[in-house]
Enzyme design. Sequence first.
Site, PDB file in Angstrom:
ATOM      1  N   ASP A   1       0.855  -1.190   0.000  1.00 36.72           N
ATOM      2  CA  ASP A   1       0.000   0.000   0.000  1.00 36.72           C
ATOM      3  C   ASP A   1       0.894   1.244   0.000  1.00 36.72           C
ATOM      4  O   ASP A   1       1.882   1.321   0.734  1.00 36.72           O
ATOM      5  CB  ASP A   1      -0.930   0.004   1.222  1.00 36.72           C
TER       6      ASP A   1
ATOM      7  N   VAL B   1     -11.300   2.972  -3.623  1.00 36.93           N
ATOM      8  CA  VAL B   1     -11.086   2.335  -4.924  1.00 36.93           C
ATOM      9  C   VAL B   1     -12.132   1.240  -5.072  1.00 36.93           C
ATOM     10  O   VAL B   1     -12.134   0.274  -4.288  1.00 36.93           O
ATOM     11  CB  VAL B   1      -9.658   1.751  -5.044  1.00 36.93           C
TER      12      VAL B   1
ATOM     13  N   HIS C   1     -10.502  -5.273  -3.235  1.00 37.32           N
ATOM     14  CA  HIS C   1      -9.146  -5.544  -2.761  1.00 37.32           C
ATOM     15  C   HIS C   1      -9.191  -5.822  -1.266  1.00 37.32           C
ATOM     16  O   HIS C   1     -10.009  -5.238  -0.547  1.00 37.32           O
ATOM     17  CB  HIS C   1      -8.215  -4.356  -3.040  1.00 37.32           C
TER      18      HIS C   1
HETATM   19  P1  AMP Z   1      -9.712   1.539   0.115  1.00 36.48           P
HETATM   20  O1  AMP Z   1      -9.664   2.899   0.760  1.00 36.48           O
HETATM   21  O2  AMP Z   1     -10.154   0.410   0.994  1.00 36.48           O
HETATM   22  O3  AMP Z   1     -10.487   1.598  -1.193  1.00 36.48           O
HETATM   23  O4  AMP Z   1      -8.217   1.162  -0.230  1.00 36.48           O
HETATM   24  C1  AMP Z   1      -7.506   1.734  -1.274  1.00 36.48           C
HETATM   25  C2  AMP Z   1      -6.062   1.659  -0.878  1.00 36.48           C
HETATM   26  O5  AMP Z   1      -5.282   1.762  -2.054  1.00 36.48           O
HETATM   27  C3  AMP Z   1      -5.608   2.758   0.077  1.00 36.48           C
HETATM   28  O6  AMP Z   1      -5.094   2.174   1.273  1.00 36.48           O
HETATM   29  C4  AMP Z   1      -4.536   3.496  -0.731  1.00 36.48           C
HETATM   30  O7  AMP Z   1      -3.464   3.935   0.076  1.00 36.48           O
HETATM   31  C5  AMP Z   1      -4.107   2.443  -1.737  1.00 36.48           C
HETATM   32  N1  AMP Z   1      -3.576   2.968  -2.983  1.00 36.48           N
HETATM   33  C6  AMP Z   1      -4.138   3.900  -3.789  1.00 36.48           C
HETATM   34  N2  AMP Z   1      -3.354   4.119  -4.862  1.00 36.48           N
HETATM   35  C7  AMP Z   1      -2.287   3.290  -4.740  1.00 36.48           C
HETATM   36  C8  AMP Z   1      -1.117   3.050  -5.523  1.00 36.48           C
HETATM   37  N3  AMP Z   1      -0.884   3.705  -6.668  1.00 36.48           N
HETATM   38  N4  AMP Z   1      -0.226   2.129  -5.080  1.00 36.48           N
HETATM   39  C9  AMP Z   1      -0.446   1.463  -3.926  1.00 36.48           C
HETATM   40  N5  AMP Z   1      -1.522   1.643  -3.148  1.00 36.48           N
HETATM   41  C10 AMP Z   1      -2.425   2.547  -3.532  1.00 36.48           C
END
Ligand code: AMP
Length: 117
Positions: free
Chosen positions: A33, A98, A102
């Site tokens: 992350d 997102v 995941h």
């Molecule tokens: P959620 O908030 O449960 O939808 O989780 C999305 C996660 O994706 C968050 O913890 C972000 O920090 C992570 N995230 C978003 N963009 C990226 C990226 N480019 N690379 C790695 N993690 C990411």
Amino acid sequence: MSKTEPSVFTRIVAREIPAEIVFESDTVIAIKDIAPKAPVHLLVIPKTQQYRNVAELAAGDPALLADVVAVAQSLADEYTDSEYRLVFNTGESAGQTVFHVHAHVLGGRLTEGSLAE
Ligand code: AMP
């Protein structure tokens, strides 16, 4: 995000944006992350973006959900003491940002305030 637009995770699978990839198979990718909320914070992601959340994935492809959980366990065995949180945020008010399903694999103490905002 419209359904036709690639999600950030789809773009990582396609190597359009960089990420620290810790596991990849035909169907699943796992990355670190970018904004870790715990000493170990990995994301396990089905490569398909057709499921927005874990309930949709469970209904649509339970074998793929089982793969996600198995990958989470094996990464936890590698990166933690095998004791970890497995979190699927579902919905904006629960912190989902997102909408491409995941799993968060969280090892060690959570950063203050994380997952509770
Ligand atoms: P959620 O908030 O449960 O939808 O989780 C999305 C996660 O994706 C968050 O913890 C972000 O920090 C992570 N995230 C978003 N963009 C990226 C990226 N480019 N690379 C790695 N993690 C990411």
